[in-house]
Write a protein that holds these residues in place. Structure first.
Motif, short mmCIF file in Angstrom:
data_model
loop_
_atom_site.label_atom_id
_atom_site.label_comp_id
_atom_site.label_asym_id
_atom_site.label_seq_id
_atom_site.Cartn_x
_atom_site.Cartn_y
_atom_site.Cartn_z
N LYS A 145 51.61 21.98 58.50
CA LYS A 145 51.78 23.27 59.18
C LYS A 145 53.14 23.87 58.80
N ASN A 146 53.15 24.50 57.62
CA ASN A 146 54.37 25.16 57.16
C ASN A 146 54.59 26.46 57.91
N ILE A 147 55.81 26.68 58.37
CA ILE A 147 56.10 27.84 59.22
C ILE A 147 56.50 29.04 58.37
N HIS A 148 55.81 30.14 58.61
CA HIS A 148 56.12 31.40 57.95
C HIS A 148 57.13 32.21 58.74
N GLU A 149 56.94 32.27 60.06
CA GLU A 149 57.88 33.03 60.90
C GLU A 149 57.64 32.70 62.37
N TYR A 150 58.61 33.09 63.17
CA TYR A 150 58.47 33.06 64.62
C TYR A 150 58.34 34.52 65.09
N SER A 151 57.34 34.78 65.91
CA SER A 151 57.16 36.13 66.45
C SER A 151 56.99 36.03 67.96
N TRP A 152 56.82 37.18 68.59
CA TRP A 152 56.70 37.22 70.04
C TRP A 152 55.45 37.98 70.45
N GLU A 153 54.80 37.50 71.50
CA GLU A 153 53.60 38.14 72.02
C GLU A 153 53.78 38.47 73.49
N GLU A 154 53.44 39.71 73.84
CA GLU A 154 53.56 40.13 75.23
C GLU A 154 52.43 39.53 76.05
N MET A 155 52.77 38.89 77.18
CA MET A 155 51.79 38.22 78.02
C MET A 155 51.90 38.73 79.46
N GLN A 156 50.91 38.38 80.27
CA GLN A 156 50.93 38.68 81.70
C GLN A 156 50.56 37.44 82.49
N ASP A 157 51.30 37.19 83.57
CA ASP A 157 50.95 36.06 84.41
C ASP A 157 49.88 36.47 85.42
N GLU A 158 49.51 35.57 86.31
CA GLU A 158 48.43 35.83 87.26
C GLU A 158 48.74 36.99 88.19
N ASP A 159 50.02 37.27 88.41
CA ASP A 159 50.40 38.37 89.30
C ASP A 159 50.59 39.68 88.55
N GLY A 160 50.31 39.67 87.25
CA GLY A 160 50.45 40.90 86.47
C GLY A 160 51.84 41.14 85.94
#
Length: 656
Positions: free
Chosen positions: A617-632
């Motif tokens: 598993k060669n790493i190309h990059e680190y990125s970020w993803e917007e998430m929501q918890d159970e309370d929004g």
């Protein structure tokens, strides 16, 4: 590092201990005459040379799409990755390499540009030879800072119609050649069908990249001293990425066409003259995200001439090139850090010329002296670039080479870095090369080479954007440098077994407003091991193990801050020092089995290959993803983007 040194020691020792069966060598390395230029590697069907990598061997290597550009990725000094056929040389950027086909400079000859140029626009099957020059190249090669990849297509079959047709999991191709009266012709065509394969998969997301290319060559002998030829290269791409719930969808079209005609006149056995007329048209329409777009239209035409005089001890060359260009750029991009917008319609012409003389007064000494001149009307910039190379053979089998030269690269109408907000020509970027090399061939089937280099960069303007998945971190450097030590060795131990090794120790850095930082192409250690073994008659096993230390990147993270109103919280993206962190080391084992089946009127070639066999598993990059918890509530999760997983490929072709 200790493991790398141990591997190098074991392989070098085994090479000297083993006894090769020199009488059975199919492909050997001979120092028949002194070669002056350092940093040169050749792929060819012709007589073996000290640097030769036989094309028959290259065609059996495990390569994505059997790409001629990717065949260079395993050579020392080359920096590349899984996703792109593009490569950079010795700390330079990817737009600092000149690509030539049949004597003509090509503009951006890549497919799948939205993925970094994943494939070249040249089918390996039509290639007769290719020279890679990684530094210290002579004055005849122009106007780039780092290197040259000079490709020659195959000669047409003047006796009968012959060809090659094939299919694999990425594309299908056909190459035909033959006579037509006093005329010879060659036609090569490919069509990628990733879009067709994805259409068979049920998914709410749409992913449909497609491409095709055509190359045609027509040659005619006017007289015994005059030959004319016409060449057409056209490449076309389209891509649509529609991800449900995402706002970074892509819809794009790329086109790139070029025509050139060549007239070669032979004055006598020692003097000939080549004249080229060329015309090119290229462009793109790309829409990305909510309001990002990149529209370009480029038109250029011109004339080029070369005069060559050669004897046993001297080869003199002179030439010039005049090109007129106009372009339309309409670019807009907005990200977390800045908004970039360019609306420009530049035009202008550029002229370049060179004088070069390579002398070999005695068998053990050679020298190349050259001077190149360049002028561009848009901005009125001019450059004078002297170049010098020397080669000495102090004893049988040993060649010492050195080179120095100035290499300026114009920021022209057709290559403006609009991604960085530049909409007009700038003064040329500059590089100075210092190269020292030693080559030792203790036996006809064995070659060892060590090469050291230092490069100064100045007046740097922008960089080639890495299209696709990677987050764009623009660095605006003013100057920089790169230095390195490269080792290359190859040994055909028997007629059935060949091994090779390429190692590079390098460092590349640039000066910015933030101080001295590693360049994006700074790769400290690179090691490639290669094995070619004939496991049965007309059947081969080819293995490449690739390793390189991690490349630099800029660390990012999110922090939760109180809004200006003080009533809520907002997330803000933060950036660490530029290129202050490193990705983990990359390594991959690629294996290919090739089997030829010979029939009365044709030959069939079947291959099966596995890229990244042990699925590292060669790493190309680190990125970020917007998430929501159970309370929004919104939060950000770090995502690890990887290079290619284990990738099996099967293909078949027929030659007749």
């Amino acid at each position: 590092m200790k493991k790398i040194c141990l591997i190098l020691f074991i392989i070098f020792c085994s090479a000297f201990i083993s006894k090769a069966d020199e009488n059975q060598q199919d492909e050997v390395y001979r120092l028949e005459e002194i070669s002056v230029t350092p940093g040169k590697y050749s792929i060819s069907e012709s007589v073996p040379s000290p640097y030769l990598i036989p094309k028959s061997e290259m065609e059996k290597m495990p390569l994505i799409d059997n790409d001629i550009y990717r065949s260079a990725h395993s050579l020392p000094g080359v920096v590349a990755d899984d996703f792109s056929a593009r490569f950079s040389l010795r700390g330079g950027d990817r737009d600092e390499v000149l690509i030539r086909l049949d004597g003509m400079e090509l503009y951006d000859p890549y497919h799948l540009q939205d993925f970094g140029g994943a494939m070249s626009a040249i089918d390996m099957g039509m290639v007769r030879s290719a020279d890679l020059l990684t530094g210290g190249f002579p004055a005849e090669y122009g106007n780039v800072m780092s290197g040259v990849f000079d490709i020659q297509s195959g000669s047409a079959n003047r006796g009968r119609i012959s060809g090659n047709v094939g299919i694999d999991v990425l594309n299908t191709h056909a190459i035909l050649t033959g006579p037509l009266g006093n005329t010879s012709w060659l036609l090569a065509a490919r069509r990628g069908y990733i879009d067709l394969l994805m259409g068979l998969i049920e998914s709410e997301e749409k992913f449909s990249p497609s491409f095709y290319d055509i190359y045609s060559k027509l040659g005619y002998d006017l007289t015994t001293k005059d030959k004319v030829s016409g060449h057409i290269l056209y490449a076309d791409d389209s891509n649509e990425i529609d991800q449900i719930g995402e706002d970074n969808d892509v819809n794009s079209d790329y086109w790139n066409g070029m025509f050139w005609a060549k007239w070669q006149h032979l004055f006598n056995n020692n003097l000939f003259w080549d004249t080229y007329l060329f015309y090119g048209y290229a462009g793109r329409e790309k829409y990305e995200g909510i309001d990002g777009f990149d529209k370009r239209s480029l038109l250029y035409f011109g004339v080029k001439e070369d005069l060559i005089y050669y004897t046993d001890k001297n080869t003199a060359k002179a030439g010039w090139r005049l090109q007129s260009s106009k372009a339309e750029y309409d670019y807009f991009n907005k990200d977390d850090r800045m908004t970039t917008e360019v609306d420009s319609n530049p035009s202008g012409w550029n002229f370049s010329g060179y004088l070069q003389d390579e002398i070999k007064p005695v068998k053990w000494l050679g020298a190349n002296f050259g001077l190149r001149y360049m002028y561009q009307s848009d901005g009125g910039y001019s450059s004078l670039m002297p170049r010098l190379a020397l080669a000495v053979i102090p004893q049988k089998g040993l060649t010492i080479r050195g080179a120095w030269g100035m290499y300026n690269q114009p920021v022209r109408v057709t290559n403006l870095p609009v991604e960085e907000g530049i909409g007009e020509s700038n003064p040329p970027e500059k590089a100075t090369h210092y190269v020292m090399a030693a080559e030792y061939s203790p036996a006809p089937n064995m070659l060892f080479k060590v090469e050291a280099y230092y490069k100064d960069f100045d007046n740097l303007v922008g960089r080639l954007i890495d299209h696709g998945r990677k987050e764009q971190m623009f660095i605006s450097p003013d100057s920089g440098s790169s230095r390195g030590l490269e080792l290359f060795a190859k040994h055909s131990m028997t007629s059935r077994f060949t091994w090779g090794i390429a190692y590079a120790l390098s460092k590349a850095q640039v000066e910015t407003d933030s101080g001295t930082v590693p360049r994006n192409t700074d790769r400290r250690h690179t090691l490639n091991l290669y094995l070619d073994y004939a496991v049965w008659n007309d059947g081969w096993l080819n293995i490449i193990w690739r390793y390189h230390s991690g490349e630099p990147y800029t660390k990012t993270w999110y922090v939760k801050l109180l809004s200006e109103s003080g009533e809520s919280y907002v997330w803000e993206k933060k950036y660490g020092p530029i290129n202050d962190s490193r990705y983990p080391a990359y390594h991959s084992l690629d294996v290919r089995l090739t089997k030829n089946f010979r029939f009365r009127n044709f030959e069939m070639i079947l291959y099966f290959q596995m890229m990244n066999l042990y699925n590292h598993k060669n790493i190309h990059e680190y990125s970020w993803e917007e998430m929501q918890d159970e309370d929004g509530n919104i939060y950000y999760k770090r995502v690890i983007e990887h290079f290619l997983p284990v990738l099996p490929t099967i293909g078949v072709s027929a030659q007749f």
